[in-house]
Structure formats: structure tokens, C-alpha cells
Design a protein around this motif. Structure first.
Motif, PDB file in Angstrom:
ATOM      1  N   GLY A 248      -7.927   2.047   1.513  1.00  0.00           N
ATOM      2  CA  GLY A 248      -9.387   1.800   0.802  1.00  0.00           C
ATOM      3  C   GLY A 248     -10.237   1.003   1.568  1.00  0.00           C
ATOM      4  N   CYS A 249     -11.485   1.331   1.604  1.00  0.00           N
ATOM      5  CA  CYS A 249     -12.405   0.259   2.382  1.00  0.00           C
ATOM      6  C   CYS A 249     -13.770   0.438   1.867  1.00  0.00           C
ATOM      7  CB  CYS A 249     -12.303   0.574   3.784  1.00  0.00           C
ATOM      8  SG  CYS A 249     -12.554   2.253   4.462  1.00  0.00           S
ATOM      9  N   GLY A 250     -14.456  -0.570   2.167  1.00  0.00           N
ATOM     10  CA  GLY A 250     -16.057  -0.295   1.950  1.00  0.00           C
ATOM     11  C   GLY A 250     -16.507  -1.487   2.637  1.00  0.00           C
ATOM     12  N   SER A 251     -18.062  -1.080   3.197  1.00  0.00           N
ATOM     13  CA  SER A 251     -18.395  -2.243   3.904  1.00  0.00           C
ATOM     14  C   SER A 251     -19.989  -2.581   3.301  1.00  0.00           C
ATOM     15  CB  SER A 251     -18.902  -1.283   5.303  1.00  0.00           C
ATOM     16  OG  SER A 251     -17.936  -0.852   6.000  1.00  0.00           O
ATOM     17  N   ARG A 252     -20.261  -3.760   3.479  1.00  0.00           N
ATOM     18  CA  ARG A 252     -21.492  -4.291   2.994  1.00  0.00           C
ATOM     19  C   ARG A 252     -21.946  -5.437   3.872  1.00  0.00           C
ATOM     20  NH1 ARG A 252     -20.723  -5.957  -2.776  1.00  0.00           N
ATOM     21  NH2 ARG A 252     -19.500  -7.647  -1.975  1.00  0.00           N
ATOM     22  N   ASP A 253     -23.317  -5.691   4.291  1.00  0.00           N
ATOM     23  CA  ASP A 253     -24.032  -6.628   4.901  1.00  0.00           C
ATOM     24  C   ASP A 253     -23.250  -6.741   6.286  1.00  0.00           C
ATOM     25  OD1 ASP A 253     -25.649  -6.979   2.616  1.00  0.00           O
ATOM     26  OD2 ASP A 253     -24.244  -8.441   1.716  1.00  0.00           O
ATOM     27  N   GLY A 254     -22.659  -5.744   6.935  1.00  0.00           N
ATOM     28  CA  GLY A 254     -22.271  -5.913   8.118  1.00  0.00           C
ATOM     29  C   GLY A 254     -20.624  -6.248   8.253  1.00  0.00           C
ATOM     30  N   ARG A 255     -20.182  -6.319   6.944  1.00  0.00           N
ATOM     31  CA  ARG A 255     -18.572  -6.745   7.018  1.00  0.00           C
ATOM     32  C   ARG A 255     -17.942  -5.678   6.010  1.00  0.00           C
ATOM     33  NH1 ARG A 255     -15.633 -10.271   9.511  1.00  0.00           N
ATOM     34  NH2 ARG A 255     -14.968 -11.398   8.029  1.00  0.00           N
ATOM     35  N   THR A 256     -16.814  -5.260   6.655  1.00  0.00           N
ATOM     36  CA  THR A 256     -15.640  -4.260   5.841  1.00  0.00           C
ATOM     37  C   THR A 256     -14.686  -4.926   5.209  1.00  0.00           C
ATOM     38  OG1 THR A 256     -16.458  -2.670   7.547  1.00  0.00           O
ATOM     39  CG2 THR A 256     -14.545  -2.302   6.227  1.00  0.00           C
ATOM     40  N   VAL A 257     -14.460  -4.695   3.965  1.00  0.00           N
ATOM     41  CA  VAL A 257     -13.325  -4.993   3.331  1.00  0.00           C
ATOM     42  C   VAL A 257     -12.219  -3.900   3.120  1.00  0.00           C
ATOM     43  CG1 VAL A 257     -12.564  -5.961   0.888  1.00  0.00           C
ATOM     44  CG2 VAL A 257     -14.665  -6.516   1.860  1.00  0.00           C
ATOM     45  N   ILE A 258     -10.966  -4.149   3.671  1.00  0.00           N
ATOM     46  CA  ILE A 258     -10.075  -3.209   3.554  1.00  0.00           C
ATOM     47  C   ILE A 258      -8.772  -3.432   2.678  1.00  0.00           C
ATOM     48  CG2 ILE A 258      -8.205  -2.140   5.225  1.00  0.00           C
ATOM     49  CD1 ILE A 258     -10.389  -2.635   7.648  1.00  0.00           C
ATOM     50  N   ALA A 259      -8.443  -2.485   2.144  1.00  0.00           N
ATOM     51  CA  ALA A 259      -7.070  -2.570   1.410  1.00  0.00           C
ATOM     52  C   ALA A 259      -6.212  -1.560   2.222  1.00  0.00           C
ATOM     53  CB  ALA A 259      -7.117  -1.974  -0.023  1.00  0.00           C
ATOM     54  N   ALA A 260      -5.135  -2.260   2.825  1.00  0.00           N
ATOM     55  CA  ALA A 260      -4.358  -1.394   3.699  1.00  0.00           C
ATOM     56  C   ALA A 260      -2.829  -1.777   3.380  1.00  0.00           C
ATOM     57  CB  ALA A 260      -4.542  -2.022   5.115  1.00  0.00           C
ATOM     58  N   GLU A 261      -2.121  -0.562   3.454  1.00  0.00           N
ATOM     59  CA  GLU A 261      -0.692  -0.770   3.495  1.00  0.00           C
ATOM     60  C   GLU A 261      -0.235  -0.949   4.703  1.00  0.00           C
ATOM     61  OE1 GLU A 261       3.063   1.140   4.574  1.00  0.00           O
ATOM     62  OE2 GLU A 261       1.177   1.543   5.388  1.00  0.00           O
ATOM     63  N   ILE A 262       0.703  -2.304   4.798  1.00  0.00           N
ATOM     64  CA  ILE A 262       0.980  -3.036   6.127  1.00  0.00           C
ATOM     65  C   ILE A 262       2.427  -3.440   6.107  1.00  0.00           C
ATOM     66  CG2 ILE A 262       0.387  -5.446   5.322  1.00  0.00           C
ATOM     67  CD1 ILE A 262      -1.110  -3.939   8.437  1.00  0.00           C
ATOM     68  N   ARG A 263       3.157  -3.445   7.413  1.00  0.00           N
ATOM     69  CA  ARG A 263       4.191  -3.781   7.651  1.00  0.00           C
ATOM     70  C   ARG A 263       4.450  -5.313   7.291  1.00  0.00           C
ATOM     71  NH1 ARG A 263       6.350  -4.599  12.470  1.00  0.00           N
ATOM     72  NH2 ARG A 263       4.873  -3.177  13.368  1.00  0.00           N
ATOM     73  N   LEU A 264       4.981  -5.692   6.447  1.00  0.00           N
ATOM     74  CA  LEU A 264       4.939  -7.351   6.270  1.00  0.00           C
ATOM     75  C   LEU A 264       5.275  -8.163   7.131  1.00  0.00           C
ATOM     76  CD1 LEU A 264       6.514  -7.251   2.402  1.00  0.00           C
ATOM     77  CD2 LEU A 264       4.001  -7.595   3.145  1.00  0.00           C
ATOM     78  N   ALA A 265       6.183  -7.677   8.122  1.00  0.00           N
ATOM     79  CA  ALA A 265       6.737  -8.404   9.352  1.00  0.00           C
ATOM     80  C   ALA A 265       5.513  -8.532  10.389  1.00  0.00           C
ATOM     81  CB  ALA A 265       8.022  -7.875  10.047  1.00  0.00           C
ATOM     82  N   ALA A 266       4.677  -7.816  10.408  1.00  0.00           N
ATOM     83  CA  ALA A 266       3.396  -7.762  11.113  1.00  0.00           C
ATOM     84  C   ALA A 266       2.416  -8.905  10.866  1.00  0.00           C
ATOM     85  CB  ALA A 266       2.529  -6.408  10.964  1.00  0.00           C
ATOM     86  N   LEU A 267       2.705  -9.419   9.574  1.00  0.00           N
ATOM     87  CA  LEU A 267       1.752 -10.521   9.219  1.00  0.00           C
ATOM     88  C   LEU A 267       2.252 -12.073   9.747  1.00  0.00           C
ATOM     89  CD1 LEU A 267       1.363  -9.523   5.425  1.00  0.00           C
ATOM     90  CD2 LEU A 267      -0.045  -9.358   7.234  1.00  0.00           C
TER      91      LEU A 267
END
Length: 295
Positions: A248-267
Motif C-alpha cells: 500500500g502507498c500514498g504520496s503527499r507534498d513530495g513524500r511517499t508513505v509505504i506499507a510494505a511486506e518485508i523480510r525482517l532480516a533485511a531490516l
């Protein structure tokens, strides 16, 4: 219901409604979806998923009791037709008729609505208002012929940003079968009942929960780059294979907010990037809710 609290609203033209009608409507959905519909009352809604036999989400939705022997399900329109067709395959002898009721209803997203416990449902004549996770967020579903509720107009960008910032994502066309429920924190948000009976994929969903094998989770990020649902995310330390996907994602004022499914080890090391290891850098943000520790 006080409409003065509905500070901003957007008609969600990309949402639709499925009607399940009949004496067995709740019982039938109870056997097919990840949530308990057999005990659903008139003061609450249910967040629910529809899975494959392998536990992968085909659709996500919100369900509530409508009229007598009626359950209504609101969901993104791009997954509605396939969901309706697949659910209809399993009705068999159940006293339940499924139909696309999208033309009868208007679905609105609200920001600034009264903040109550998530999935609380308030009835306002023929309309219902359902509290969503996240401060002041709600869905309002009303007859299509009714006037729009009071409130200032909201842009689709504002709504998409609020959705992503709340750490919540719906299955869309680009993410069908991409996730088991826990990958998008669905059980944390109230979308899975582990005490109910069987449904398609139930064994795999339960195994993921109780064996402590959850290696992927939904997380929130910000970036200066443009994103789209289904876009892959890469880690600079392992640039050859994707580390996650935009849910999921949305952009406002030049910035994008993302809800992403991510591999926890990648953090844990390297940096995360959108589209490729050379893409826009992602800034990890705290989730607005807690993830229970694995046993």
C-alpha cells in the motif's frame, strides 16, 4: 451519529460490496473466511481474508450484518469479481445467495471520525460507519441514492497516505496470492480468529502463527520516490533478490508513505531501496501498533 465529527471524506469509487443473503449466509462465510462470522453481532464488523488452500490471500474485506439473514462485505473492486466467483463455487447446498451489490451502495473513507475501538460499527439509518485501525479513520457505507455525508472533501492521496501510515494494506490486483495473512500483520489488526473452525488455508495460517516461523511482516516506510502497489523492494547488501513488496502507498507534498511486506532480516543491515538496489532509499518508520513477540 454526529456528522460534525466527520472532518474529511472521500468516496472510494474503487471499492465494491458483495451481498450474502439467506438463512446460512453467516454460517457459510464462517467456513470460508479467516474470521468468525457465526457470532457476529450488529454492533461490530469483521476484518476478514479469503485464502487459497496454501494460505495465500486472494482478497481482504470488511463484513457486517445488513438486513435479516444478510451479510455485506466491502472490499477493493479489483478483487471483487474473482472473489465472488470463487466463493460461489463453494455454496453448494447452503441457503446462501451471493451477488455483487456494488451499484446499491456508496463506500466512503473518513478521516477525523470519532475514535473508538477498531471494527466498532455504528448504524445511522440505512448507513453504517465502521471504525478502522488508526486515529480517526472509518469506513462509511450507505445507499448509493443517499446524499453524501457532511464533511470536507479529501483527496485520494490523503486517504492513501493515511492507510499506509496506519500500517494497514488491502489485497489488490497486484498482490493477489502474495501474502499469508501474517505477512501483512492481518492477525494483529483483527483479521484472523485462531479459535474458529476450518477455512481454506487454515492449517498453514495456524502453523505460521504457532511455530514461530514468521520471517516477513508489514512495515511502514517513507521515501522521496514514487511507489506503486506490487513494486519490489531491494536491500543494498543483497541486491539480486527482492527483500519485500509494496502492499500500500500514498504520496503527499513530495513524500511517499509505504506499507510494505518485508523480510525482517533485511531490516538488520544494508539499506532498502524501491524498485532496485539503486532506487529511491526507504526510511523505516515505527508501526503505530505493537507486534507480539514470537514464542
Amino acid at each position: 451519529m454526529s456528522e460534525t465529527l466527520q472532518t474529511s471524506l472521500l468516496r472510494l469509487s474503487d471499492w465494491g460490496v458483495i451481498r450474502a443473503q439467506g438463512a446460512d449466509a453467516a454460517a457459510f462465510l464462517h467456513t470460508q473466511l479467516t474470521q468468525d462470522f457465526a457470532l457476529l453481532d450488529r454492533e461490530h464488523a469483521r476484518l476478514a481474508g479469503f485464502c487459497t488452500a496454501k494460505g495465500r490471500l486472494l482478497a481482504t474485506m470488511v463484513g457486517w450484518r445488513g438486513g435479516d439473514d444478510e451479510i455485506l462485505l466491502a472490499l477493493p473492486a479489483e478483487t471483487l469479481a474473482a472473489t465472488l466467483k470463487r466463493l460461489s463455487m463453494f455454496v453448494m447446498r447452503a441457503k446462501c445467495k451471493l451477488s455483487d451489490a456494488s451499484q446499491e451502495f456508496a463506500v466512503y473513507g473518513l478521516l477525523g471520525a470519532p475514535t473508538t475501538e477498531a471494527w466498532t460499527l455504528v448504524r445511522d439509518g440505512d448507513a453504517v460507519q465502521i471504525t478502522l485501525p488508526g486515529s480517526g479513520r472509518a469506513l462509511r457505507v450507505q445507499p448509493a441514492s443517499s446524499p453524501a455525508p457532511a464533511g470536507a472533501a479529501m483527496s485520494s492521496d490523503d486517504w492513501a497516505v493515511a492507510e499506509a501510515a496506519a500500517g494497514m494494506a488491502w489485497v489488490r490486483g497486484a498482490t493477489v496470492e502474495a501474502f499469508v495473512p501474517q505477512m501483512i500483520n492481518f492477525e494483529v489488526l483483527g483479521g484472523v480468529n485462531f479459535k474458529k473452525g476450518c477455512y481454506p488455508g487454515q492449517e498453514i495460517v495456524a502453523r505460521s502463527q504457532y511455530r514461530g516461523t514468521l520471517k516477513r511482516r508489514l512495515q511502514v516506510f517513507k521515501t522521496d520516490g514514487a511507489a506503486e502497489i506490487g513494486q519490489e523492494i531491494f536491500n543494498s547488501a543483497d541486491p539480486e533478490q527482492p527483500a519485500g513488496v509494496v502492499a500500500g502507498c500514498g504520496s503527499r507534498d513530495g513524500r511517499t508513505v509505504i506499507a510494505a511486506e518485508i523480510r525482517l532480516a533485511a531490516l538488520e543491515g544494508g539499506s532498502l531501496h524501491l524498485g532496485s538496489a539503486a532506487g529511491a532509499t526507504l526510511q523505516h518508520c515505527p508501526l503505530p501498533y505493537d507486534i507480539p513477540p514470537q514464542d
